[in-house]
Design a protein around this motif. Structure first.
Motif, mmCIF file in Angstrom:
data_model
loop_
_atom_site.group_PDB
_atom_site.id
_atom_site.type_symbol
_atom_site.label_atom_id
_atom_site.label_comp_id
_atom_site.label_asym_id
_atom_site.label_seq_id
_atom_site.Cartn_x
_atom_site.Cartn_y
_atom_site.Cartn_z
ATOM 1 N N ARG A 277 11.444 -8.747 -9.361
ATOM 2 C CA ARG A 277 10.354 -7.980 -9.968
ATOM 3 C C ARG A 277 9.633 -7.155 -8.908
ATOM 4 O O ARG A 277 9.305 -5.984 -9.129
ATOM 5 C CB ARG A 277 9.387 -8.921 -10.684
ATOM 6 N N ASN A 278 9.368 -7.747 -7.752
ATOM 7 C CA ASN A 278 8.694 -7.013 -6.675
ATOM 8 C C ASN A 278 9.539 -5.845 -6.180
ATOM 9 O O ASN A 278 9.024 -4.780 -5.830
ATOM 10 C CB ASN A 278 8.367 -7.957 -5.522
ATOM 11 N N ASN A 279 10.857 -6.045 -6.158
ATOM 12 C CA ASN A 279 11.748 -4.963 -5.750
ATOM 13 C C ASN A 279 11.688 -3.815 -6.746
ATOM 14 O O ASN A 279 11.671 -2.630 -6.349
ATOM 15 C CB ASN A 279 13.174 -5.495 -5.624
ATOM 16 N N MET A 280 11.644 -4.129 -8.044
ATOM 17 C CA MET A 280 11.545 -3.076 -9.064
ATOM 18 C C MET A 280 10.228 -2.311 -8.945
ATOM 19 O O MET A 280 10.186 -1.091 -9.124
ATOM 20 C CB MET A 280 11.669 -3.690 -10.455
ATOM 21 N N ILE A 281 9.142 -3.039 -8.645
ATOM 22 C CA ILE A 281 7.846 -2.368 -8.463
ATOM 23 C C ILE A 281 7.927 -1.405 -7.278
ATOM 24 O O ILE A 281 7.427 -0.272 -7.337
ATOM 25 C CB ILE A 281 6.728 -3.413 -8.244
ATOM 26 N N HIS A 282 8.585 -1.853 -6.195
ATOM 27 C CA HIS A 282 8.758 -0.990 -5.023
ATOM 28 C C HIS A 282 9.540 0.275 -5.387
ATOM 29 O O HIS A 282 9.163 1.395 -4.990
ATOM 30 C CB HIS A 282 9.491 -1.764 -3.924
ATOM 31 N N LEU A 283 10.615 0.131 -6.150
ATOM 32 C CA LEU A 283 11.413 1.290 -6.558
ATOM 33 C C LEU A 283 10.604 2.207 -7.479
ATOM 34 O O LEU A 283 10.714 3.432 -7.395
ATOM 35 C CB LEU A 283 12.687 0.823 -7.262
ATOM 36 N N PHE A 284 9.798 1.610 -8.341
ATOM 37 C CA PHE A 284 8.969 2.399 -9.259
ATOM 38 C C PHE A 284 7.982 3.250 -8.474
ATOM 39 O O PHE A 284 7.824 4.456 -8.729
ATOM 40 C CB PHE A 284 8.227 1.455 -10.210
ATOM 41 N N LEU A 285 7.315 2.666 -7.492
ATOM 42 C CA LEU A 285 6.323 3.416 -6.701
ATOM 43 C C LEU A 285 6.992 4.477 -5.840
ATOM 44 O O LEU A 285 6.373 5.502 -5.519
ATOM 45 C CB LEU A 285 5.538 2.449 -5.817
ATOM 46 N N ALA A 286 8.266 4.238 -5.499
ATOM 47 C CA ALA A 286 8.996 5.219 -4.691
ATOM 48 C C ALA A 286 9.641 6.300 -5.546
ATOM 49 O O ALA A 286 10.280 7.218 -5.018
ATOM 50 C CB ALA A 286 10.065 4.503 -3.866
ATOM 51 N N GLU A 352 -2.036 -6.533 -5.342
ATOM 52 C CA GLU A 352 -1.283 -6.665 -4.087
ATOM 53 C C GLU A 352 0.165 -6.232 -4.262
ATOM 54 O O GLU A 352 0.738 -5.575 -3.388
ATOM 55 C CB GLU A 352 -1.340 -8.114 -3.611
ATOM 56 N N ARG A 353 0.786 -6.598 -5.388
ATOM 57 C CA ARG A 353 2.185 -6.225 -5.621
ATOM 58 C C ARG A 353 2.358 -4.709 -5.677
ATOM 59 O O ARG A 353 3.418 -4.186 -5.325
ATOM 60 C CB ARG A 353 2.683 -6.842 -6.926
ATOM 61 N N SER A 358 -7.853 -1.575 -4.634
ATOM 62 C CA SER A 358 -8.906 -1.444 -5.644
ATOM 63 C C SER A 358 -8.255 -1.204 -6.997
ATOM 64 O O SER A 358 -7.059 -0.887 -7.088
ATOM 65 C CB SER A 358 -9.852 -0.289 -5.308
ATOM 66 N N VAL A 359 -9.051 -1.360 -8.058
ATOM 67 C CA VAL A 359 -8.544 -1.108 -9.406
ATOM 68 C C VAL A 359 -8.176 0.362 -9.557
ATOM 69 O O VAL A 359 -7.160 0.710 -10.165
ATOM 70 C CB VAL A 359 -9.596 -1.517 -10.459
ATOM 71 N N ARG A 360 -9.021 1.229 -9.000
ATOM 72 C CA ARG A 360 -8.736 2.670 -9.106
ATOM 73 C C ARG A 360 -7.413 3.024 -8.430
ATOM 74 O O ARG A 360 -6.599 3.785 -8.965
ATOM 75 C CB ARG A 360 -9.873 3.470 -8.467
ATOM 76 N N GLU A 361 -7.171 2.452 -7.241
ATOM 77 C CA GLU A 361 -5.924 2.728 -6.547
ATOM 78 C C GLU A 361 -4.737 2.160 -7.332
ATOM 79 O O GLU A 361 -3.663 2.770 -7.371
ATOM 80 C CB GLU A 361 -5.978 2.113 -5.149
ATOM 81 N N PHE A 362 -4.917 1.004 -7.969
ATOM 82 C CA PHE A 362 -3.869 0.408 -8.809
ATOM 83 C C PHE A 362 -3.487 1.358 -9.945
ATOM 84 O O PHE A 362 -2.303 1.606 -10.204
ATOM 85 C CB PHE A 362 -4.370 -0.928 -9.360
ATOM 86 N N ALA A 363 -4.506 1.908 -10.629
ATOM 87 C CA ALA A 363 -4.249 2.836 -11.731
ATOM 88 C C ALA A 363 -3.556 4.104 -11.220
ATOM 89 O O ALA A 363 -2.658 4.645 -11.882
ATOM 90 C CB ALA A 363 -5.559 3.188 -12.423
ATOM 91 N N GLU A 364 -3.953 4.577 -10.050
ATOM 92 C CA GLU A 364 -3.340 5.781 -9.494
ATOM 93 C C GLU A 364 -1.875 5.537 -9.124
ATOM 94 O O GLU A 364 -1.032 6.430 -9.259
ATOM 95 C CB GLU A 364 -4.128 6.252 -8.264
#
Length: 563
Positions: A277-286, A352-353, A358-364
């Protein structure tokens, strides 16, 4: 020359062996009742009713019963009778009915006959009466040799439910149906031999024609879940019916490999580890996660622990329809805001994942990832709150009622008990001149607060916080705390807007209620605890061992739920 005499003899069984056989077969009371239920099914019954109290047991059905004296002589009083040529689904050994005799004296009424069995007092002699008024089916009335404790009765009810969970005909226990129609349940697999539900973890529960046989640890089979053999498909079992004769059972030889094969495939298809799951989040952000995965992978976890698919929640979160915030797990108010859909709350670990501070940075981060797939998200304006309390300013007092339709069964039982106690609480409280003797019973409700154990308007209601109510599951000690809180709130007779002052007069009266009124307080506590256990039983709430032990310690009596 010595003359030899040769005789052909048969072995016989001494009466003491029959006693030993009965005791050896009688594992638990529930198991003995299960044998009676199997016999009822074999007798063509379409409905079975069980009534159990601490003193007696009644099992009745609408089957054939024993139709003739010859049947009684051949099938009731003989152990191990011949089943050849007899149409029976379960009966194989002809000894199951005797298990019940180890626990109670019994009277069996069927058609025009009655059999009175009491092996502890009358030995292996039983009384047979003929010529009675017709009795449909079979009724077994038992009187326990030793009354059951509350713990014994709860254990029996729990085991009985497990034993007959998938029996194909209705089985009622103390007014509630405890069997299910397997054909109407949801299963992951439907094979010619069995209905199957495969789970990745947990034990595997195996039922033979609806009756529980045994459980296998997941590591032995490769999966957890449920297996129920279909009508006409019988497992080969040992005499106690609590294990499968694996080397002989052709049915199990078909089912076990199927389970192992499907479990392996399911694991490969569906297992989502934390690392994956963490790897997928990394790919999503990239910007490297494909559209299919975005539409299917559950990557975002809310404060309740539930995972969500990105494409499902992104529209509401990123366009401001649902505010986003963060809270630690277990925060009652945050969970309420999330459940009531006033906002979407995550935990700090989720931030963190996603590499957000911050919440704002998470949404961004979510917005940037979604924009790489769907360009229109670049214009989105998410609503973020660093403090979840700011989502609902009207909830700033942190005291909110919970609608009754959102109460759990455990909470319903506790609130019902407190409303019962509330009608008697004034016997504990010293209504002195400070209250003017005007205290009246108040309605007890459920709410949530991250600051108060309970609150009141001083006249009409007292609302308990969910965390305080959960103490009911801690046994007598938990109920002591709950009742102390109840007394405190009753002594707040001059409250306004749910807030109360605690001056010297308050503490003096509280001391009087809990110390000088100790005898009444103890009586109230015992009454509340006994009422609570009976309400839980009526509502079908599972009661833990600590609570049952406390109930027996108080010599509590279970109120019959039927009859």
């Amino acid at each position: 020359m010595i003359d030899k005499t040769i005789n052909i003899r048969k072995f016989t069984v001494a009466p003491d062996i029959i006693y030993s056989l009965i005791k050896a077969q009688a594992g638990t009371l529930a198991k003995s009742v299960g044998e009676c239920i199997m016999n009822s099914v074999d007798a063509g019954a379409t409905a079975i009713n069980i009534v159990a109290t601490q003193e007696k047991l009644i099992i009745s059905d609408n089957g054939r019963g024993f139709r003739t004296r010859e049947e009684i002589e051949q099938c009731f009083e003989v152990f191990g009778f011949d089943h050849q040529g007899v149409d029976r689904t379960f009966g194989q050994f002809g000894i199951g009915r005797a298990q019940l005799w180890n626990f109670c004296s019994t009277v069996w009424t069927t058609n025009s006959f009655r059999m009175d069995v009491d092996i502890k007092n009358k030995g292996l002699d039983y009384e047979l009466i003929d010529g009675l008024p017709q009795q449909v089916g079979l009724v077994i009335e038992g009187r326990f040799y030793e009354p059951l404790s509350a713990n014994d009765l709860f254990t029996f009810e729990r085991e009985c439910k497990e034993l007959v969970k998938y029996v194909p005909i209705p089985v009622m226990l103390n007014g509630k149906r405890i069997s299910k129609d397997s054909a109407k349940e949801k299963w992951t697999h439907d094979t010619p031999d069995a209905w199957i539900k495969i789970r990745e973890t947990g034990d595997l529960f195996v039922y033979n024609l609806g009756f529980f046989v045994r459980r296998f640890p997941a590591y032995q089979i490769g999966c957890g879940g449920i297996v129920v053999t279909k009508p006409g498909v019988r497992l080969s079992l040992n005499m106690a019916r609590n294990d499968i004769l694996i080397s002989e059972c052709e049915v199990w030889k078909q089912i076990k490999p199927f389970l192992q094969h499907e479990a392996a495939g399911k694991s490969q298809r569906e297992r989502m580890t934390t690392a994956k799951r963490n790897n997928m989040i990394h790919l999503f952000l990239a910007g490297e996660l494909d559209t299919h995965t975005v539409k299917n992978a559950k990557l975002i976890q809310d404060v309740l622990g539930k995972y969500h698919v990105l494409s499902d929640i992104a529209p509401a979160l990123l366009w401001g329809h649902k505010p986003i915030s963060v809270a630690e797990p277990g925060n009652t108010l945050a969970e309420y805001i999330h459940r009531s859909k006033r906002g979407f709350i995550v935990t700090p670990s989720v931030l963190e994942r996603f590499g957000a501070e911050s919440v704002r940075e998470f949404a961004e981060q979510i917005k940037r990832g979604m924009s790489g797939i769907y360009p229109w998200y670049k214009e989105a304006i998410p609503a973020t709150f660093e403090s979840f309390k700011d989502i609902c300013t009207e909830l700033s007092e942190l005291r909110m009622p919970v609608p009754p339709d959102e109460w759990t069964k455990e909470e319903q039982a506790t609130i019902a008990t407190l409303n019962h106690v509330s009608r008697n609480i004034l016997s504990v409280i010293d209504s002195d001149s400070n209250s003017g003797g005007l205290l009246t019973p108040r309605r007890i409700d459920l709410g949530v607060s991250d600051t108060a154990k309970a609150w009141t308007d001083g006249k009409n209601y007292i609302t308990f916080d969910r965390k305080t109510i959960s103490l009911a599951q801690k046994g007598i000690g938990g109920w002591q705390i709950i009742l102390n809180v109840l007394i405190q709130e009753y002594l707040h007779a001059n409250s306004q807007d749910g807030k109360s002052s605690q001056d010297d007069t308050f503490y003096q009266r509280y001391h009087g209620a809990t110390v000088h009124g100790l005898e009444n307080h103890i009586e109230l506590l015992e009454n509340a605890f006994i009422v609570y256990v009976n309400i839980c039983r009526k509502k079908g709430v599972t009661i833990n061992r600590r609570t049952i032990a406390g109930f027996d310690l108080l010599d509590g009596v279970l109120v019959d739920s039927v009859g």
